[in-house]
Design an enzyme around this catalytic site. Sequence first.
Site, mmCIF file in Angstrom:
data_model
loop_
_atom_site.group_PDB
_atom_site.id
_atom_site.type_symbol
_atom_site.label_atom_id
_atom_site.label_comp_id
_atom_site.label_asym_id
_atom_site.label_seq_id
_atom_site.Cartn_x
_atom_site.Cartn_y
_atom_site.Cartn_z
ATOM 1 N N SER A 1 -38.188 28.924 -67.927
ATOM 2 C CA SER A 1 -36.760 29.101 -67.654
ATOM 3 C C SER A 1 -36.209 27.881 -66.931
ATOM 4 C CB SER A 1 -36.579 30.332 -66.772
ATOM 5 O OG SER A 1 -35.246 30.421 -66.310
ATOM 6 N N ASP B 1 -36.679 30.824 -75.466
ATOM 7 C CA ASP B 1 -36.920 29.755 -74.478
ATOM 8 C C ASP B 1 -38.312 29.135 -74.614
ATOM 9 O OD1 ASP B 1 -34.423 29.860 -73.448
ATOM 10 O OD2 ASP B 1 -34.966 30.697 -71.509
ATOM 11 N N GLU C 1 -34.841 36.307 -74.949
ATOM 12 C CA GLU C 1 -35.376 35.306 -74.025
ATOM 13 C C GLU C 1 -36.519 34.475 -74.613
ATOM 14 O OE1 GLU C 1 -33.941 33.791 -70.950
ATOM 15 O OE2 GLU C 1 -33.601 35.940 -70.929
ATOM 16 N N ARG D 1 -39.203 37.671 -64.909
ATOM 17 C CA ARG D 1 -38.965 37.058 -66.212
ATOM 18 C C ARG D 1 -39.469 37.947 -67.335
ATOM 19 N NH1 ARG D 1 -35.758 33.299 -68.615
ATOM 20 N NH2 ARG D 1 -36.893 31.713 -69.783
ATOM 21 N N GLU E 1 -30.555 35.938 -71.802
ATOM 22 C CA GLU E 1 -30.620 34.672 -72.534
ATOM 23 C C GLU E 1 -29.220 34.312 -73.030
ATOM 24 O OE1 GLU E 1 -31.453 31.409 -73.098
ATOM 25 O OE2 GLU E 1 -30.982 31.778 -75.170
ATOM 26 N N GLY F 1 -26.106 28.819 -67.324
ATOM 27 C CA GLY F 1 -25.877 27.611 -68.113
ATOM 28 C C GLY F 1 -27.103 27.016 -68.766
ATOM 29 N N GLY F 2 -28.123 27.837 -69.054
ATOM 30 C CA GLY F 2 -29.311 27.298 -69.725
ATOM 31 C C GLY F 2 -29.864 26.133 -68.928
ATOM 32 N N THR G 1 -25.923 33.938 -69.107
ATOM 33 C CA THR G 1 -26.568 34.188 -67.813
ATOM 34 C C THR G 1 -25.534 34.369 -66.698
ATOM 35 O OG1 THR G 1 -28.411 32.850 -68.507
ATOM 36 C CG2 THR G 1 -28.331 33.299 -66.199
#
Length: 611
Positions: free
Chosen positions: A483, A462, A459, A119, A440, A504-505, A420
């Site tokens: 995440s 988030d 990112e 990450r 992201e 898809g978040g 993503t």
Amino acid sequence: MIEPVVQQHARRTRLIAAASAVAVAGALVTASPPSASAKTSKPSGSTARGTGGAVSSVDVNASRIGREVLAQGGNAADAAVAMASGLGVSEPYSAGIGGGGYFVYFDAKTKKVSTIDGRETAPAGIRANAFNDPATGKPYPFTPQLVSSGVAVGVPGTVATWDAALERFGTRSLKQTLKPSIALARKGFKVDKTFRDQTLDNAERFAAFPDTAKLFLPGGDAPKVGTRFRNPELARTLTSIADKGPKAFYRGPLAREISSVVRAPRKAPSSTLPAPAGTLSTKDLAGYRVRHQKPTRVRYRGLDVYGMAPSSSGGTSVGEALNILETYRLGGGKRTARSLHLYLEASARAFADRAAYVGDPRLTKVPTKRLTSQRFANSRRCTIDDEKAAPRPVAAGALRGRGCATVTSQAKPDTENISTTHLSVVDRWGNAAAYTLTIEQTGGSGMTVPGRGFLLNNELTDFTAVYDRNDPNRISPGKRPRSSMAPTIVTKDGKVRLVVGSPGGATIITTVLQILVNRIDLGMSLPRAVAAPRASQRNVAATPAEPAFIARYGKALARFGQQLTPSGDTFTSAAEIGAAATVEVGRDGRMTAVAEPERRGGGSAMVVRRR
Ligand code: GLU
């Protein structure tokens, strides 16, 4: 502020004995054939059946690369890294070396699942109020200010993930593994409608950064469908990483260039985009390390479901919802509406709990074990009415205490989009990789590193946007933003059975969950389970759902008090939820690779030897 209160929901049900659940898991091996009306495989190759290894992704170029690696004797880790670097070329708005991701690996020999947390990480210099505009003291508007900024760029983890994955699980060098994607970047790929549309969606902010516009808006327009898109700059960057290893990214000239773009975004003089600067330094880059950690694991209907532990909320949320659902008999046919009602209710609880408890475990205490325990799921199940949707947002579960205890916590909105990418691989030995990677949002921060051919992530958006010191996902230096990525591997008796994941978040969690429930409980074959219309309940009053889901189940679910609303990407008008890539292995070792038949233009599934 989180404080215990006891909710007055009646305890409605008993837990169903594990024995009946194991019988249900048998459905995973005896797949019902796809019904005539089901959307299964398109001729483009969204389903492939056979042996010798299987790959699935959103993109034919990447799947071809992965299949080739497997056919030439590479293992699942080799193929996954090769595919990921291919996706960085042909899906540059979703993934690439400017981003991060999570790698979950099943080793068939040891029967062990391991994970790599690659990450992105907040720089050491980030301030708690970094998302506030110093000029006004107020939070930057999310779009376009925050998303297209240096402030949102985290230290990328992707190159370090590839290196670690090959080192730990692979049989090939980084140099060998990057070869096909370097060739792809040099020779180019055919532009399809998805690529053109994604470019057009981003055209305004890409135009604000001349280095990005030069690469992705050649001649001032998005590349036309059917033309070839080449990226020789990226080919050179990947070649230098292939030759020198990760230090070509994390140290030296490239590291200096990354830091300098983030600290002083290179805007067009005419652009009105604020593009606030970040603090990412060469020291942050040199200090980046992946984390090797245990996966989350829950037992579900006789299967072992492994996922990504925090900093992602994927494993805990999918795991918690499955644990809740395991206490019910779910089934297809007439029972489907009730099953879907329970799926939505379980999902709302899982999202309430992730908001209350999940963040980066290095900087905040995350009760991962508790969240994935059956005991906790039982305490959440007893807040569910089998016949009626609870008013939302629902409260988070209490970690201690008995019965249906809940706590008040602030419900935070999350973004819904289709950025993503995910890939799934199984090799001939039965090793498996589930790898979700991202920059992201589609197009990341919109900023490329000049002359290097790749976009930087955004990112850090988030993190919870408004600083709250009780929020487990608040901004902190060196912290990884929470995440939703949920690369998932399901095994039975020490053998891989399913590999699932999606972009898809926050909808990633519900997409993975829904595919698992469709496949394991609702009697769908894997192609049907993936194609089936989706709904994504994330602890909000009306559940965003694809139009086909509303048409098919809206009325029946209304009887349970479930409200549905058409889904829509936060940044584009796309109504689709997710873009899954999956593989299933039958008891006889036969493989079924399944990508999306329609969503995001349709994905690509391949096997080494077709049945
Ligand atoms: N940043 C998101 C996450 O880590 C992934 C990006 C997306 O799919 O929207 O959950």
